[in-house]
Scaffold this motif. Structure first.
Motif, PDB file in Angstrom:
ATOM      1  N   ASN A  24      57.449  49.889  28.567  1.00  0.00           N
ATOM      2  CA  ASN A  24      57.331  48.453  28.792  1.00  0.00           C
ATOM      3  C   ASN A  24      55.870  48.084  29.031  1.00  0.00           C
ATOM      4  OD1 ASN A  24      57.105  49.748  31.212  1.00  0.00           O
ATOM      5  ND2 ASN A  24      58.470  48.392  32.328  1.00  0.00           N
ATOM      6  N   TRP A  25      55.026  48.363  28.060  1.00  0.00           N
ATOM      7  CA  TRP A  25      53.591  48.162  28.227  1.00  0.00           C
ATOM      8  C   TRP A  25      53.235  46.700  28.396  1.00  0.00           C
ATOM      9  CZ3 TRP A  25      50.874  45.227  24.773  1.00  0.00           C
ATOM     10  CH2 TRP A  25      51.499  44.968  23.557  1.00  0.00           C
ATOM     11  N   TYR A  26      53.997  45.783  27.768  1.00  0.00           N
ATOM     12  CA  TYR A  26      53.672  44.369  27.915  1.00  0.00           C
ATOM     13  C   TYR A  26      53.911  43.901  29.347  1.00  0.00           C
ATOM     14  CZ  TYR A  26      53.653  39.368  27.469  1.00  0.00           C
ATOM     15  OH  TYR A  26      53.370  38.046  27.652  1.00  0.00           O
ATOM     16  N   GLU A  27      54.994  44.361  29.962  1.00  0.00           N
ATOM     17  CA  GLU A  27      55.275  43.964  31.341  1.00  0.00           C
ATOM     18  C   GLU A  27      54.251  44.534  32.308  1.00  0.00           C
ATOM     19  OE1 GLU A  27      59.253  45.128  32.175  1.00  0.00           O
ATOM     20  OE2 GLU A  27      60.091  43.906  30.585  1.00  0.00           O
TER      21      GLU A  27
ATOM     22  N   TYR B 212      50.873  45.401  31.414  1.00  0.00           N
ATOM     23  CA  TYR B 212      49.505  44.985  31.132  1.00  0.00           C
ATOM     24  C   TYR B 212      49.369  43.540  30.681  1.00  0.00           C
ATOM     25  CZ  TYR B 212      48.958  50.003  31.188  1.00  0.00           C
ATOM     26  OH  TYR B 212      48.989  51.319  31.556  1.00  0.00           O
ATOM     27  N   TRP B 213      50.350  42.676  30.937  1.00  0.00           N
ATOM     28  CA  TRP B 213      50.247  41.298  30.465  1.00  0.00           C
ATOM     29  C   TRP B 213      49.081  40.535  31.077  1.00  0.00           C
ATOM     30  CZ3 TRP B 213      50.529  37.143  33.660  1.00  0.00           C
ATOM     31  CH2 TRP B 213      51.141  37.310  34.894  1.00  0.00           C
TER      32      TRP B 213
ATOM     33  N   LEU C  60      46.110  41.218  28.821  1.00  0.00           N
ATOM     34  CA  LEU C  60      46.248  40.586  27.509  1.00  0.00           C
ATOM     35  C   LEU C  60      45.935  39.099  27.588  1.00  0.00           C
ATOM     36  CD1 LEU C  60      49.472  42.354  26.235  1.00  0.00           C
ATOM     37  CD2 LEU C  60      47.129  42.757  25.517  1.00  0.00           C
ATOM     38  N   TYR C  61      46.403  38.429  28.628  1.00  0.00           N
ATOM     39  CA  TYR C  61      46.094  37.006  28.803  1.00  0.00           C
ATOM     40  C   TYR C  61      44.602  36.802  29.071  1.00  0.00           C
ATOM     41  CZ  TYR C  61      51.037  35.771  28.868  1.00  0.00           C
ATOM     42  OH  TYR C  61      52.333  35.564  28.532  1.00  0.00           O
TER      43      TYR C  61
ATOM     44  N   GLY D  23      50.234  41.373  37.893  1.00  0.00           N
ATOM     45  CA  GLY D  23      50.864  42.412  37.089  1.00  0.00           C
ATOM     46  C   GLY D  23      51.290  43.603  37.922  1.00  0.00           C
TER      47      GLY D  23
ATOM     48  N   CYS E 108      44.402  47.197  35.587  1.00  0.00           N
ATOM     49  CA  CYS E 108      44.115  45.924  34.913  1.00  0.00           C
ATOM     50  C   CYS E 108      42.769  45.358  35.353  1.00  0.00           C
ATOM     51  CB  CYS E 108      45.223  44.912  35.177  1.00  0.00           C
ATOM     52  SG  CYS E 108      46.722  45.223  34.250  1.00  0.00           S
TER      53      CYS E 108
END
Length: 147
Positions: free
Chosen positions: A35-38, A40-41, A44-45, A88, A94
């Motif tokens: 679940n890399w998006y959860e 490192y979101w 990314l933003y 996060g 991050c």
């Protein structure tokens, strides 16, 4: 005429390559999660915000706008680089990634419109703003993780 081969340099290069390659192999194995998006979101933003400010700087240079909106936005992004990481799951990672994104992209935005003598002072001030926002980010992370 024969060329003398410097074996110590070659050996040092091979060992350095293996050390760096092994470190990145270990790092990639630990950073890639399902679940890399959860995880490192926030980074990314933040990268998206940096790209938007970079586009604004390009538009300012193309149209010769002297207001410097992009420089003010980079100042806000110095605070956002530390604060956005608190939302996060990987707070420290991050924050480090945001630092390494902010230094080259923010430096390119700021130094493109000023002379080279004042770019160091501006970079020092932006770094100071980032360091001053880290305690706020830590307190925010503690408050968010305790609930």
């Amino acid at each position: 005429m024969t060329r003398k081969v410097n074996t110590s340099t070659i050996l040092t290069s091979i060992i350095s390559f293996l050390f760096v390659g092994g470190f990145f192999y270990w790092l990639i194995g630990h950073l890639i999660v399902e679940n890399w998006y959860e995880t490192y979101w926030p980074t990314l933003y933040f990268l998206g915000l940096l790209c938007c400010v970079f586009v604004i700087k390009i538009i300012e240079n193309k149209r010769q706008i002297k207001d410097g909106l992009s420089n003010m936005l980079v100042l806000a992004l110095c605070v956002a680089a530390s604060v956005i990481s608190a939302f996060g799951d990987a707070f420290i990672l991050c924050t480090f990634i945001n630092i390494f994104l902010l230094i080259p992209i923010g430096g390119a935005i700021v130094s493109s419109g000023v002379d080279k003598t004042s770019a160091g002072g501006i970079a020092f001030f932006y770094g100071y703003v980032f360091i001053m926002s880290l305690p706020l980010s830590g307190l925010l992370y503690i408050a968010l993780s305790s609930s």
